[in-house]
Enzyme design. Sequence first.
Site, short mmCIF file in Angstrom:
data_model
loop_
_atom_site.label_atom_id
_atom_site.label_comp_id
_atom_site.label_asym_id
_atom_site.label_seq_id
_atom_site.Cartn_x
_atom_site.Cartn_y
_atom_site.Cartn_z
N GLY A 136 42.89 37.40 36.80
CA GLY A 136 41.89 38.47 36.97
C GLY A 136 40.79 38.34 35.94
N VAL B 95 33.64 29.39 22.64
CA VAL B 95 34.38 28.11 22.71
C VAL B 95 33.39 26.94 22.76
CG1 VAL B 95 35.89 26.68 24.17
CG2 VAL B 95 36.46 29.08 23.77
N ARG C 28 43.12 32.62 41.62
CA ARG C 28 44.58 32.52 41.53
C ARG C 28 44.92 31.27 42.34
NH1 ARG C 28 45.80 37.45 38.93
NH2 ARG C 28 44.37 39.09 39.56
N GLY D 243 45.42 35.91 31.66
CA GLY D 243 46.56 36.77 31.34
C GLY D 243 47.85 35.98 31.27
N ASP D 244 48.97 36.68 31.36
CA ASP D 244 50.26 36.01 31.13
C ASP D 244 50.55 34.93 32.17
OD1 ASP D 244 50.63 37.99 33.05
OD2 ASP D 244 52.75 38.25 32.55
N GLY D 245 50.12 35.15 33.42
CA GLY D 245 50.31 34.12 34.44
C GLY D 245 49.58 32.84 34.05
N THR E 201 42.35 39.75 29.78
CA THR E 201 42.82 40.61 30.88
C THR E 201 42.56 42.05 30.47
OG1 THR E 201 44.75 41.46 32.05
CG2 THR E 201 45.20 40.40 29.97
N ASP F 118 44.31 44.47 31.29
CA ASP F 118 45.56 45.25 31.34
C ASP F 118 46.20 45.54 29.98
OD1 ASP F 118 45.22 45.07 34.07
OD2 ASP F 118 46.64 43.42 34.33
N ASP G 11 48.51 43.91 28.54
CA ASP G 11 49.95 43.84 28.84
C ASP G 11 50.66 42.71 28.11
OD1 ASP G 11 48.68 41.84 30.23
OD2 ASP G 11 49.64 42.22 32.15
N ARG H 187 48.13 47.18 36.30
CA ARG H 187 49.32 46.60 36.96
C ARG H 187 50.58 47.33 36.48
NH1 ARG H 187 48.43 40.15 36.95
NH2 ARG H 187 49.80 40.15 38.76
N GLU I 178 44.81 66.01 30.38
CA GLU I 178 45.99 66.81 30.03
C GLU I 178 47.29 66.06 30.26
OE1 GLU I 178 43.50 68.14 32.01
OE2 GLU I 178 42.65 69.13 30.26
N ARG J 43 41.77 66.83 43.74
CA ARG J 43 40.91 65.76 44.25
C ARG J 43 41.36 64.41 43.66
NH1 ARG J 43 39.85 69.13 47.15
NH2 ARG J 43 37.86 69.95 47.88
N GLN K 198 36.25 48.90 36.94
CA GLN K 198 36.89 48.68 35.64
C GLN K 198 36.84 47.22 35.18
OE1 GLN K 198 40.93 51.09 35.52
NE2 GLN K 198 40.14 50.99 37.59
N ARG K 199 36.70 46.33 36.14
CA ARG K 199 36.77 44.91 35.79
C ARG K 199 35.41 44.32 35.43
NH1 ARG K 199 41.77 42.96 38.60
NH2 ARG K 199 40.75 41.02 39.01
P1 ATP Z 1 45.83 39.08 35.10
O1 ATP Z 1 46.78 39.64 34.08
O2 ATP Z 1 44.45 39.53 34.85
O3 ATP Z 1 46.25 39.26 36.51
P2 ATP Z 1 46.96 36.45 34.99
O4 ATP Z 1 46.56 35.23 34.26
O5 ATP Z 1 48.28 37.07 34.61
O6 ATP Z 1 45.77 37.49 34.86
P3 ATP Z 1 48.08 35.48 37.48
O7 ATP Z 1 47.57 35.60 38.86
O8 ATP Z 1 49.43 35.99 37.18
O9 ATP Z 1 46.96 36.16 36.56
O10 ATP Z 1 48.05 33.93 37.05
C1 ATP Z 1 46.87 33.16 37.18
C2 ATP Z 1 47.19 31.77 37.63
O11 ATP Z 1 48.01 31.10 36.66
C3 ATP Z 1 48.01 31.66 38.92
O12 ATP Z 1 47.22 31.81 40.07
C4 ATP Z 1 48.58 30.25 38.80
O13 ATP Z 1 47.60 29.31 39.15
C5 ATP Z 1 48.84 30.15 37.29
N1 ATP Z 1 50.26 30.46 37.01
C6 ATP Z 1 50.85 31.67 37.00
N2 ATP Z 1 52.17 31.58 36.75
C7 ATP Z 1 52.44 30.25 36.62
C8 ATP Z 1 53.61 29.49 36.35
N3 ATP Z 1 54.82 30.08 36.17
N4 ATP Z 1 53.51 28.14 36.28
C9 ATP Z 1 52.31 27.53 36.45
N5 ATP Z 1 51.16 28.20 36.70
C10 ATP Z 1 51.20 29.53 36.78
#
Ligand code: ATP
Length: 320
Positions: free
Chosen positions: A11, A23, A72, A102-104, A126, A128, A130, A172, A188, A244, A252-253
């Site tokens: 994201g 960078v 993604r 992010g973590d992914g 990210t 989030d 998180d 999330r 509140e 409402r 937000q993004r």
């Molecule tokens: P956000 O927190 O904003 O959603 P994110 O980096 O966590 O960001 P993800 O969609 O979870 O978003 O991961 C981004 C990309 O990272 C994935 O589409 C994939 O290409 C790669 N990725 C995620 N998990 C793995 C994994 N276990 N191994 C290899 N690549 C990964």
Amino acid sequence: MKRIGLLTSGGDAPGMNAAIRAVVRSGIYFNMEVFGIERGYAGLIEDVVMPMEMRSVSNIVQFGGTKLRTARCLEMLTKEGQKQAVATLEKYGIEGLVVIGGDGSFRGARALTEEFGVPTIGIPGTIDNDLEYTDYTLGFDTAVNTCLDIINKLRDTMTSHERVCVVEVMGRHCGDIALYSGIASGAEIIVVPEIKFNMDEIVARIDRSRANGKHSNIIVVAEGVMSAEQFSKKLQEVTSYSIRPTCIGHVQRGGSPSMADRMLAAQFGNKAVRLLNEGIGNRVVGIRDNKIIDMDIIEAVSMKKKFNYELYETLQMISM
Ligand code: ATP
């Protein structure tokens, strides 16, 4: 290290452009060649790579989104996809990779590191917030400020009409955007995935505040719990208040990053390149107790995010 690559993944988050700039400029400072990879791991696998220069990153520090775009990419989860990604890096002679995401995205970087020995540095980008290893992620501050701006406006109209507003925010599975925007807007009530909610208690809290002279209520609900629409329906079943729902959504993004996010971007980006310049990889950068830190990427992605219960209690004590 003489050639490094850079991508944004997952994201998007305000401040990613400022981090790209940091960078690229830091790389040039160390006489490195910097290659930008478009659309995250998808661009790495499909060989969408371009050299970045001093002027490639002019006039982007103030913009949300990411100049490199993001995606993604399911292929990156496979060995084949990862091999292809490494082949692209080899083709350009890229010796180290900065991953903003992010973590992914960090898991993707970890795979390149662990399985193929590519030195990687992760920058937490990210909204989030998180990730446990860093106090703040890039984009979180701006996203919360966007929520505040909208909640302020909602409060105006809710007070005029003596309504209850249920505001859905992103995050999330993490309740930090709800927690921080709830406290800072004077909401509140907040409802987060980390704490089971009790509708009777919520109604009692609204009743109490009305008895104390309040004319409106804001309930901030994290998307990880349920939607504003769903929550409003449940609340309406047990009260006669005029309710409402509002979903803040993707606004937000986007938007110009706050000072806090631009400062993080500058420092994270610079730290990432300093590490690569010293030949150090397999790390993530972050901020803890106001200090820029780096940490082993495997350790960082295995840490479980903890919720700040003290902040939650603070809201309970001061928003009534
Ligand atoms: P956000 O927190 O904003 O959603 P994110 O980096 O966590 O960001 P993800 O969609 O979870 O978003 O991961 C981004 C990309 O990272 C994935 O589409 C994939 O290409 C790669 N990725 C995620 N998990 C793995 C994994 N276990 N191994 C290899 N690549 C990964």
